[in-house]
Design a protein around this motif. Structure first.
Motif, mmCIF file in Angstrom:
data_model
loop_
_atom_site.group_PDB
_atom_site.id
_atom_site.type_symbol
_atom_site.label_atom_id
_atom_site.label_comp_id
_atom_site.label_asym_id
_atom_site.label_seq_id
_atom_site.Cartn_x
_atom_site.Cartn_y
_atom_site.Cartn_z
ATOM 1 N N ALA A 104 15.558 -55.790 -30.930
ATOM 2 C CA ALA A 104 15.902 -56.542 -32.099
ATOM 3 C C ALA A 104 15.409 -57.766 -32.405
ATOM 4 C CB ALA A 104 17.394 -56.744 -32.369
ATOM 5 N N LYS A 107 11.667 -57.297 -33.306
ATOM 6 C CA LYS A 107 11.786 -56.847 -34.582
ATOM 7 C C LYS A 107 11.768 -57.895 -35.564
ATOM 8 C CE LYS A 107 12.924 -52.655 -35.015
ATOM 9 N NZ LYS A 107 13.638 -51.445 -35.011
ATOM 10 N N GLU A 108 12.534 -58.655 -35.421
ATOM 11 C CA GLU A 108 12.993 -59.637 -36.284
ATOM 12 C C GLU A 108 12.406 -61.080 -36.280
ATOM 13 O OE1 GLU A 108 17.279 -60.333 -35.347
ATOM 14 O OE2 GLU A 108 17.970 -58.207 -35.894
ATOM 15 N N LYS A 110 9.790 -63.829 -36.544
ATOM 16 C CA LYS A 110 8.891 -64.230 -37.751
ATOM 17 C C LYS A 110 7.492 -64.516 -37.307
ATOM 18 C CE LYS A 110 12.606 -66.331 -40.427
ATOM 19 N NZ LYS A 110 13.064 -67.800 -40.899
#
Length: 251
Positions: A104, A107-108, A110
């Motif tokens: 996660a 994936k998250e 920036k």
């Protein structure tokens, strides 16, 4: 938008060198150091994932610590004229306060939070092996050829042994037939001797009894039957021998 400068310190910084010959797994180490006061998540990627095994290929480096990553190149046929195009990339990001799910986190993340460093792969043959890497390959190919020839030879020998065994069995059967023939011939010879002896005994008896005159009809019949009987026995034995031999030859 410019990316954030890599916080990790890589050793080596630009190249991963692999020293041959490459007939076995070749391992090189990559040291990742985190000089910052924050924990850093890292991930190692390559353009040739099937050719390399990386351990560990991801994780967290605590502030002020370092980690050693083993990069293992799998065996292959090395061609000195072929330039390596393999590359590695070390990607990193500052670890969030609550870092439970690494998937996660990546994936998250920036784009402006991601940091990366790229390294190219270099294949080297040590100077003492520069003239021996080709013989090593030739030796390996020669060993494979020897194994192939040996395997073929063993199969041929096994086939020949099988045929030899079959032939031996046939010879054994033939010897048995010949032994039977000799026994039967001996039996025929014994019967002939007995028949001859009977004839001689009959003749002797006839000479010792002149006063009795001519032999009785029954005596004549017995003498006449003895010859055909012996011949009949001989014919039966002969046919038996021939039948046995022909039967063995047909089988």
């Amino acid at each position: 938008m410019a990316r954030t400068e890599q916080v990790l310190v890589l050793e080596p910084p630009n190249e991963l060198k692999f020293k041959g010959p490459f007939t076995d797994v070749v391992t090189t180490n990559l040291k990742l150091s985190n000089p910052s006061d924050k924990n850093v998540c890292f991930k190692v990627k390559t353009t040739a994932p099937r050719r390399y095994c990386v351990r560990p290929n991801s994780g967290i480096i605590d502030a002020g610590t370092s980690i050693s990553v083993s990069v293992m190149l799998q065996p292959f046929d090395y061609d000195p004229n072929e330039k390596s195009k393999h590359k590695f990339m070390v990607q990193s990001i500052f670890a969030p306060a609550d870092c439970q799910d690494m998937e996660a986190v990546w994936k998250e993340a920036k784009a402006d939070e991601l940091m990366d460093s790229k390294l190219r792969c270099v294949f080297e043959i040590p100077s003492e092996n520069e003239k021996t890497w080709r013989p090593l390959r030739a030796k390996r190919n020669h060993e494979l050829e020897i194994n192939k020839v040996t395997s073929t030879s063993l199969k041929t020998e096994a086939s020949m042994m099988s045929k030899s065994t079959s032939s031996s069995l046939d010879d054994s059967d033939m010897r048995k037939v010949m032994d039977d023939c000799r026994i039967l011939k001996s039996e025929v010879q014994r019967l002939r001797e007995e028949n001859r002896q009977l004839k001689e005994d009959d003749g002797l008896r006839m000479r010792r009894m002149p006063q009795m005159g001519n032999p009785t009809p029954s005596s004549n019949a017995m003498m006449k039957e003895e010859g055909p009987a012996a011949r009949m026995i001989a014919m039966v034995v002969l046919f038996f021998i021939l039948g046995t031999i022909i039967g063995k030859l047909v089988l």
